[in-house]
Design an enzyme around this catalytic site. Structure first.
Site, short mmCIF file in Angstrom:
data_model
loop_
_atom_site.label_atom_id
_atom_site.label_comp_id
_atom_site.label_asym_id
_atom_site.label_seq_id
_atom_site.Cartn_x
_atom_site.Cartn_y
_atom_site.Cartn_z
CB THR A 48 -0.93 -0.02 1.23
OG1 THR A 48 -1.82 -1.13 1.07
CG2 THR A 48 -1.74 1.24 1.38
CB SER A 67 2.78 -8.00 1.25
OG SER A 67 1.84 -7.83 2.28
CB THR A 119 0.73 -3.49 6.36
OG1 THR A 119 -0.58 -3.53 5.77
CG2 THR A 119 1.31 -2.10 6.24
CG ASP A 120 -2.38 -7.44 3.98
OD1 ASP A 120 -2.66 -6.62 4.88
OD2 ASP A 120 -3.08 -7.59 2.97
C1 SIN Z 1 -0.23 -5.39 1.08
O1 SIN Z 1 0.04 -6.01 2.11
O2 SIN Z 1 0.51 -5.38 0.07
C2 SIN Z 1 -1.51 -4.62 0.98
C3 SIN Z 1 -1.94 -4.03 2.27
C4 SIN Z 1 -0.99 -3.01 2.82
O3 SIN Z 1 0.13 -2.81 2.39
O4 SIN Z 1 -1.43 -2.34 3.79
#
Ligand code: SIN
Length: 328
Positions: free
Chosen positions: A13, A60, A92-93
């Protein structure tokens, strides 16, 4: 002279774009390059001499062990060519999984810092630019040496060992349950308030090259109404290890206990973790056959899976793997 920091991008993100600035969901992750991220944060060049390389451009949720391998090789290369620290931008995932894999495998005391964002780069009040600046400041700081792989998000500094994503959408999405953050970014500098006591990085026995062929280690989730089918399928599918995300303190449903015990008797290494999100899973003191199972301590199931897969790359001996779960 400013320290040299290498920024390795993987997507997420933080590099996401939406159609309109008020959109904080419904965007595409991992579509913007490093130059766009840097342009949103001119102060970066006051802190460090920065170079960058794209390792991946993904959401991710799709992270793979092949990307971990490329990322680790790129980190080694950056340090060999004089980088003082590394920053990894990441979705973040699965940020905590990549961070823990690197924490267990990179042979360095130099800072490796992951960061990401909960709002896409195009959003009003995007959180990515400040997170990136904090990550570069942290990676450039002497205080970050010897602390293992770190993550910094929303001003908090966490160890890769303990960080977990604990919210689906909030900007304050990360925590280190039980132990808390290592410190905070204060007035543009890291302020550490505790250290990690478990083994990591330069003192770890694991090698990133193992990611080329990690053994199959699925996670089974404990729940009311469970039966034996998934445990049996895991064994038939060739699992070398199984992580059981148990209820409460890692307790195992009676219907799953028997197939897991027979898997353990056949040499499959079973680790008991907890689905609760906090607290330790401790050793079974009853003397019953569950003593075959290894306890995950405070590692959540996804991280217990990484440690178990790396451990199984080195040994099949349960006593040695139990020792690794105590040390890491
Ligand atoms: C991801 O993990 O690539 C999408 C969600 C995020 O980065 O918050």
């Amino acid at each position: 002279m400013k320290p040299k920091i290498s920024v390795l991008t993987t997507g997420g993100t933080i590099a996401g774009a939406a159609a309109r600035s008020e959109m904080i969901t419904g965007y595409r992750a991992g579509v913007l390059g490093a130059d766009t991220l840097f342009a949103a944060c001119p102060a970066l060049s006051d802190v460090a001499a920065i170079d960058s390389a794209e390792v991946a451009a993904i959401d991710s949720k799709d992270m793979t062990e092949a990307i971990w391998l490329r990322l680790a090789a790129q980190i080694e290369e950056a340090f060999a060519s004089g980088a003082a620290g590394i920053v990894i931008t990441h979705g973040t995932d699965t940020l905590e999984e990549t961070a823990y894999f690197l924490h267990l495998t990179m042979k360095t005391d130099k800072p490796i810092v992951l960061t990401g964002a909960m709002r896409p780069a195009t959003a009003l009040s995007a959180d990515g630019p400040l997170n990136l600046l904090d990550a570069v400041r942290l990676a450039a700081s002497p205080e970050a040496h010897g602390q293992g792989v770190l993550a910094v998000l929303n001003g908090e500094i966490h160890s890769a060992r303990d960080i977990q994503k604990v919210h689906t959408t909030a900007v304050q999405a990360f925590a280190s349950p039980d132990v808390g953050a290592l410190g905070r970014m204060e007035q543009g500098a890291p302020r550490f308030r505790r250290r990690v006591l478990t083994r990591h990085t330069a003192r770890s026995e694991f090698r990133f090259e193992s990611a080329a062929a990690l053994p199959y280690v699925p996670i089974l989730y404990g729940h009311a109404g469970a039966d034996s089918r998934l445990a049996a399928a895991a064994v038939e599918g060739g699992a070398a290890g199984i992580v059981y995300a148990g209820t409460g303190d890692g307790s195992i449903h009676e219907a799953v206990r028997k197939p897991l015990l027979s898997a353990a008797e056949k040499g499959v290494v079973v680790v008991r973790a907890s689905r609760t999100g906090a607290g330790a899973v401790l050793s079974d003191e009853s003397g019953c056959p569950e003593a075959y199972f290894i306890e995950a301590d405070t590692l959540p199931p996804a991280k217990a899976r990484i440690l178990l897969a790396l451990a199984l790359s080195e040994t099949k001996e349960r006593a040695k793997i139990r020792r690794m779960f105590h040390e890491y």
